[in-house]
Enzyme design. Structure first.
Site, PDB file in Angstrom:
ATOM      1  N   GLY A  15     -42.205   6.745 -85.716  1.00 57.44           N
ATOM      2  CA  GLY A  15     -42.701   7.001 -87.072  1.00 57.44           C
ATOM      3  C   GLY A  15     -43.822   8.037 -87.039  1.00 57.44           C
ATOM      4  O   GLY A  15     -44.818   7.926 -87.754  1.00 57.44           O
ATOM      5  N   SER A  17     -43.825  11.203 -87.921  1.00 54.68           N
ATOM      6  CA  SER A  17     -43.703  12.391 -88.772  1.00 54.68           C
ATOM      7  C   SER A  17     -44.749  12.488 -89.870  1.00 54.68           C
ATOM      8  O   SER A  17     -45.069  13.577 -90.331  1.00 54.68           O
ATOM      9  CB  SER A  17     -42.317  12.407 -89.405  1.00 54.68           C
ATOM     10  N   ARG A  18     -45.266  11.356 -90.311  1.00 57.18           N
ATOM     11  CA  ARG A  18     -46.254  11.398 -91.403  1.00 57.18           C
ATOM     12  C   ARG A  18     -47.240  10.242 -91.239  1.00 57.18           C
ATOM     13  O   ARG A  18     -47.089   9.400 -90.349  1.00 57.18           O
ATOM     14  CB  ARG A  18     -45.577  11.368 -92.777  1.00 57.18           C
ATOM     15  N   TYR A 158     -44.050  -8.985 -94.282  1.00 59.08           N
ATOM     16  CA  TYR A 158     -44.871  -7.957 -93.624  1.00 59.08           C
ATOM     17  C   TYR A 158     -45.992  -8.624 -92.820  1.00 59.08           C
ATOM     18  O   TYR A 158     -46.222  -8.286 -91.655  1.00 59.08           O
ATOM     19  CB  TYR A 158     -45.453  -7.019 -94.683  1.00 59.08           C
ATOM     20  N   LYS A 162     -46.582  -8.485 -88.745  1.00 68.41           N
ATOM     21  CA  LYS A 162     -47.775  -7.928 -88.101  1.00 68.41           C
ATOM     22  C   LYS A 162     -48.506  -8.984 -87.256  1.00 68.41           C
ATOM     23  O   LYS A 162     -49.105  -8.654 -86.235  1.00 68.41           O
ATOM     24  CB  LYS A 162     -48.695  -7.307 -89.149  1.00 68.41           C
TER      25      LYS A 162
HETATM   26  P1  NAP Z   1     -45.844   5.934 -93.706  1.00 70.81           P
HETATM   27  O1  NAP Z   1     -46.748   7.016 -94.145  1.00 70.81           O
HETATM   28  O2  NAP Z   1     -44.932   5.303 -94.700  1.00 70.81           O
HETATM   29  O3  NAP Z   1     -44.982   6.474 -92.465  1.00 70.81           O
HETATM   30  C1  NAP Z   1     -43.997   5.666 -91.912  1.00 70.81           C
HETATM   31  C2  NAP Z   1     -43.353   6.374 -90.738  1.00 70.81           C
HETATM   32  O4  NAP Z   1     -42.456   5.457 -90.094  1.00 70.81           O
HETATM   33  C3  NAP Z   1     -42.515   7.594 -91.129  1.00 70.81           C
HETATM   34  O5  NAP Z   1     -42.576   8.529 -90.088  1.00 70.81           O
HETATM   35  C4  NAP Z   1     -41.093   7.004 -91.232  1.00 70.81           C
HETATM   36  O6  NAP Z   1     -40.070   7.978 -91.048  1.00 70.81           O
HETATM   37  C5  NAP Z   1     -41.152   6.045 -90.061  1.00 70.81           C
HETATM   38  N1  NAP Z   1     -40.151   4.985 -90.108  1.00 70.81           N
HETATM   39  C6  NAP Z   1     -39.953   4.048 -91.066  1.00 70.81           C
HETATM   40  N2  NAP Z   1     -38.932   3.246 -90.729  1.00 70.81           N
HETATM   41  C7  NAP Z   1     -38.481   3.674 -89.522  1.00 70.81           C
HETATM   42  C8  NAP Z   1     -37.434   3.274 -88.664  1.00 70.81           C
HETATM   43  N3  NAP Z   1     -36.645   2.239 -88.960  1.00 70.81           N
HETATM   44  N4  NAP Z   1     -37.251   3.951 -87.512  1.00 70.81           N
HETATM   45  C9  NAP Z   1     -38.040   5.008 -87.199  1.00 70.81           C
HETATM   46  N5  NAP Z   1     -39.055   5.443 -87.966  1.00 70.81           N
HETATM   47  C10 NAP Z   1     -39.253   4.779 -89.121  1.00 70.81           C
HETATM   48  O7  NAP Z   1     -46.651   4.710 -93.074  1.00 70.81           O
HETATM   49  P2  NAP Z   1     -48.120   4.583 -92.415  1.00 70.81           P
HETATM   50  O8  NAP Z   1     -49.028   4.072 -93.441  1.00 70.81           O
HETATM   51  O9  NAP Z   1     -48.449   5.797 -91.656  1.00 70.81           O
HETATM   52  O10 NAP Z   1     -47.833   3.363 -91.437  1.00 70.81           O
HETATM   53  C11 NAP Z   1     -47.707   3.492 -90.042  1.00 70.81           C
HETATM   54  C12 NAP Z   1     -47.928   2.121 -89.413  1.00 70.81           C
HETATM   55  O11 NAP Z   1     -49.220   1.647 -89.767  1.00 70.81           O
HETATM   56  C13 NAP Z   1     -46.938   1.059 -89.918  1.00 70.81           C
HETATM   57  O12 NAP Z   1     -46.587   0.217 -88.840  1.00 70.81           O
HETATM   58  C14 NAP Z   1     -47.762   0.287 -90.931  1.00 70.81           C
HETATM   59  O13 NAP Z   1     -47.301  -1.031 -91.096  1.00 70.81           O
HETATM   60  C15 NAP Z   1     -49.129   0.348 -90.291  1.00 70.81           C
HETATM   61  N6  NAP Z   1     -50.232   0.103 -91.213  1.00 70.81           N
HETATM   62  C16 NAP Z   1     -50.462   0.926 -92.274  1.00 70.81           C
HETATM   63  C17 NAP Z   1     -51.519   0.657 -93.139  1.00 70.81           C
HETATM   64  C18 NAP Z   1     -51.834   1.506 -94.325  1.00 70.81           C
HETATM   65  O14 NAP Z   1     -52.622   1.068 -95.201  1.00 70.81           O
HETATM   66  N7  NAP Z   1     -51.319   2.719 -94.430  1.00 70.81           N
HETATM   67  C19 NAP Z   1     -52.318  -0.462 -92.902  1.00 70.81           C
HETATM   68  C20 NAP Z   1     -52.055  -1.278 -91.819  1.00 70.81           C
HETATM   69  C21 NAP Z   1     -51.008  -0.982 -90.980  1.00 70.81           C
HETATM   70  P3  NAP Z   1     -39.326   8.638 -92.362  1.00 70.81           P
HETATM   71  O15 NAP Z   1     -40.384   9.380 -93.106  1.00 70.81           O
HETATM   72  O16 NAP Z   1     -38.264   9.533 -91.806  1.00 70.81           O
HETATM   73  O17 NAP Z   1     -38.796   7.468 -93.146  1.00 70.81           O
END
Ligand code: NAP
Length: 252
Positions: A15, A17-18, A158, A162
């Site tokens: 994941g 990419s973003r 979720y 986690k």
């Molecule tokens: P995000 O901006 O939605 O990015 C998600 C990334 O995961 C994208 O690159 C997406 O690829 C990829 N992805 C989703 N499903 C996938 C799959 N089945 N196989 C491979 N890649 C997959 O999310 P984020 O906020 O950066 O979150 C990253 C991590 O941090 C996650 O585990 C999330 O639970 C955790 N987290 C986030 C927060 C928050 O507030 N943002 C807080 C706590 C924990 P595509 O774009 O191609 O779909």
């Protein structure tokens, strides 16, 4: 100490990419790593990330693969090894978040969440661990969440996924430690990324207001914690989850 301690090392960020994953890719590139940027479907975001990795001094390689699919994961690891060599640094970051009440929690939602957030992390780790053990070197950081440490009534699956990541980090961390494979985790609080797009903005404001540092975190702030756990600065740490949440988890 060198400012490029991971020069030429092979890093894989799922994941990547973003959001948080992208910030990890850039941080690793600044440290000299060759970075495999995994994503599921949004190729344009992955290409933007590859450009940023280049600008940061790293070599990027993009792989579209679903971390919850065993064959996809096997193909991704084979392609990584053929491109840069065996994975030395792994960030298990890919995750999904669906904001649903208990009434909206269906078996499909439950399975999808657990499949990506927990089984995906297991599949990717298992696909690289034998080669890390053979070479007696590996660094793995899992992205958990404070949702695994406190109740989330609007995202039960979720929160469970986690909490599973935190437990997985402890048990696998212990199992792999004697092979010089160090696994730890970071549990972010609210971080400004697209994953929050479906969350009611009023709820987001309430969480921010209830946070000792009353703001959202940035992906770069999480990438620094990830980098610390990958680096030798954390050389005596195994199975730990560092919380980076502006202090939210301390309060009721
Ligand atoms: P995000 O901006 O939605 O990015 C998600 C990334 O995961 C994208 O690159 C997406 O690829 C990829 N992805 C989703 N499903 C996938 C799959 N089945 N196989 C491979 N890649 C997959 O999310 P984020 O906020 O950066 O979150 C990253 C991590 O941090 C996650 O585990 C999330 O639970 C955790 N987290 C986030 C927060 C928050 O507030 N943002 C807080 C706590 C924990 P595509 O774009 O191609 O779909």
């Amino acid at each position: 100490m060198s400012d490029k301690p991971f020069s030429g090392a092979t890093a894989l960020v799922t994941g990547g990419s973003r959001g948080i994953g992208r910030a990890c890719c850039i941080r690793l590139a600044r440290a000299g790593a060759n970075v495999v940027i995994n994503y599921r479907s949004r190729a344009e975001d992955a290409e933007q990330c590859a450009q940023l990795v280049k600008e940061a001094g790293g070599k990027p390689h993009l792989i579209a693969a679903d971390v919850s699919d065993e064959q996809s994961v096997a193909d991704m690891i084979a392609e990584t090894e053929a491109t840069f060599g065996p994975v030395e640094l792994l960030v298990n970051n890919a995750g999904i978040f669906e904001y649903v009440t208990h009434a909206e929690t269906t078996p499909d939602h439950w399975r999808r969440t657990l499949d990506v957030n927990l089984t995906g992390l297991y599949l990717v780790t298992w696909a690289v661990k034998e080669s890390m053990i053979r070479r007696n070197y590996g660094r793995i950081v899992n992205i958990a969440s404070i949702a695994g440490l406190r109740p989330r009534p609007h995202a039960i699956a979720y929160a469970v996924s986690k909490a599973g990541v935190i437990s997985f980090t402890q048990s696998t961390g212990e199992a792999l430690a004697k092979h010089n494979v160090r696994m730890n985790a970071v549990a972010p609080g609210l971080i400004e990324t697209e994953i929050l797009a479906d969350v009611d903005p009023i709820r987001l404001d309430e969480i921010v207001a209830a946070t000792p540092l009353p703001r959202m975190g940035t992906p770069a702030e999480i990438a620094e914690a990830v980098y610390y756990l990958l680096s030798d600065a954390s050389s005596f740490m195994i199975g730990q989850t560092i919380v980076a949440d502006g202090g939210r988890v301390m309060l009721p």
